[in-house]
Scaffold this motif. Sequence first.
Motif, short mmCIF file in Angstrom:
data_model
loop_
_atom_site.label_atom_id
_atom_site.label_comp_id
_atom_site.label_asym_id
_atom_site.label_seq_id
_atom_site.Cartn_x
_atom_site.Cartn_y
_atom_site.Cartn_z
N PHE A 473 0.75 -7.06 4.00
CA PHE A 473 -0.16 -6.19 4.74
C PHE A 473 -1.29 -5.74 3.83
O PHE A 473 -1.06 -5.10 2.81
CB PHE A 473 0.57 -4.96 5.27
N LYS A 474 -2.52 -6.09 4.20
CA LYS A 474 -3.71 -5.58 3.55
C LYS A 474 -4.21 -4.37 4.35
O LYS A 474 -3.71 -4.10 5.44
CB LYS A 474 -4.78 -6.67 3.52
N PRO A 475 -5.19 -3.63 3.83
CA PRO A 475 -5.74 -2.51 4.60
C PRO A 475 -6.18 -2.95 5.99
O PRO A 475 -6.87 -3.96 6.15
CB PRO A 475 -6.93 -2.06 3.75
N GLY A 476 -5.75 -2.22 6.99
CA GLY A 476 -6.07 -2.55 8.38
C GLY A 476 -4.99 -3.35 9.07
O GLY A 476 -4.89 -3.34 10.31
N ASP A 477 -4.14 -4.05 8.32
CA ASP A 477 -3.11 -4.87 8.94
C ASP A 477 -2.01 -4.07 9.64
O ASP A 477 -1.51 -4.50 10.68
CB ASP A 477 -2.49 -5.82 7.91
#
Length: 522
Positions: A473-477
């Motif tokens: 998970f990256k930012p926003g995911d």
Amino acid sequence: MTDSRPGIRIIRWLKIIVSVVFATVFLLFTIASIRTLSLDVNIGLQLARWEKTNNLSLVLDGAQREALVARFKDAIRVPTVSFSETHSNTSALLDFDTLLRRAFPTVFSSSLVQHELVANYSHLFWVRGSQPDLEPYLLLAHMDVVPASEADGWDAPPFSAQEIDGFIYGRGTIDDKCAVMGILQALEYLLIRGYAPRRGFYIGLGHDEEVSGYNGAVNMARLLKQRGVQLLFVLDEGLAILDGVISGLDGPAALIGVSEKGAATVKLSVSTAPGHSSMPPRETSIGILAAAVKRLEDNPMPRLFGRGPERATFQHLAHKFRLPLKFVMSNLWLFSPLLGRVLEMKPETNAFVRTTTAVTIFNSGVKVNVIPSYAEAYVNLRIHSAHLLQEVLDLIHLTVADQRVKIDLVQGFDPLPVSSADEKSFGFQIIKKTVLDMFPTVTVAPGICVGNTDSRNFKDLTRDIYRFAPVWFKPGDPQRFHGINERISKKNYEELVVFYFNLIQNFDLQQLPEPHSSVHEL
């Protein structure tokens, strides 16, 4: 001879107080600094002394990788939607059954694997081990998904499995068909290569997890209980690898869920006399109920940071934070109240701090010129590990504080027990080892799931339940979870298959090795 002048005595006492305060602050600062500098960054087991169990390695050529991804895309295209506890897309579930049998023929035909359907649509597999004295475990996942519509703003139709910039888009790509297909794909590859496990294990694939699992998971758990099965641990969906999501953390973190919050649905209702809108009373049913709802939103449940497993999360990650956060995380004995206040500022971190309150349904009125006689609202609560369901209900009554508002518990349950995560915890340490073997730069820590999973239905069969899959998970995911544009990269799905391929072999270990060094007590 003593000076009896009041002003002199006051000054002397003030000097003493200031000296004591200064000495106390200096002492606390010194202790906190020592703890920060002496953090043991090698928390947990040293990996060098592990017995090698994953003798089989998974190396795929281009054609095999394309076939692997194609099977996954086929799974995403089947709309196995659960709409409610009584309404699921059963024809899609039957299609998914056919897809699984076609995609994984070795799993369904191997003499080592016993398969049965549970509640018509869920799948329960028993993979027989060569050493029956080793306690079995359960890998859990679910086939159903929440509804999705292209009209919501998806970049690709939610059941198209369309590929954009290396990502596969579609409902279920991360929740939870990546685990369903990843587990079975890994087992298929292992069996083809002649693998026979030492430790037997179960695979459970539920068909109604998104609507509480009352048919799938509940019946699978009941079957195992009737057969006298006791599980070493359960591994289900839940947390993931967070990369850039936790502010101030240096590098990615794999959080393994050791508990999940409890849940409750509470109905608030108000009944009054109906009337004509031309002669309205001072308060209507809608107004009374709206005021009660506003009181709940204005008065959140108490902040409980540090009293649940979320404390251990930050302790394990402390050495990876940059200053000054490292100083704070290393000394939660001193800074827990401060950190709790910071975390409650954002919705995604506020969920770790307290029992959350969300008003999700509000119903009233039938005509614009009629004062409604009835109004109702539904409140969804996710209960912190330090709370009990009854305590939450008592707080709701105290906050609403209006006898005209009827408060009914629709359904609810207490938070789940906290599973072990120390150096002697077999399940946790094997999962951790498998993650670190694949992703050496990742920091592994216990965490808590703010949502609920099928695994809670198996709590009577095991002491330890873990909730994790190596989804990046990256930012926003995280917002894609149950949201629009749910997706997973092709590379990440392949990593999931390799993870389960290695994990199953690692679980063949009979016992954990002795740790090289003691764990630093933060």
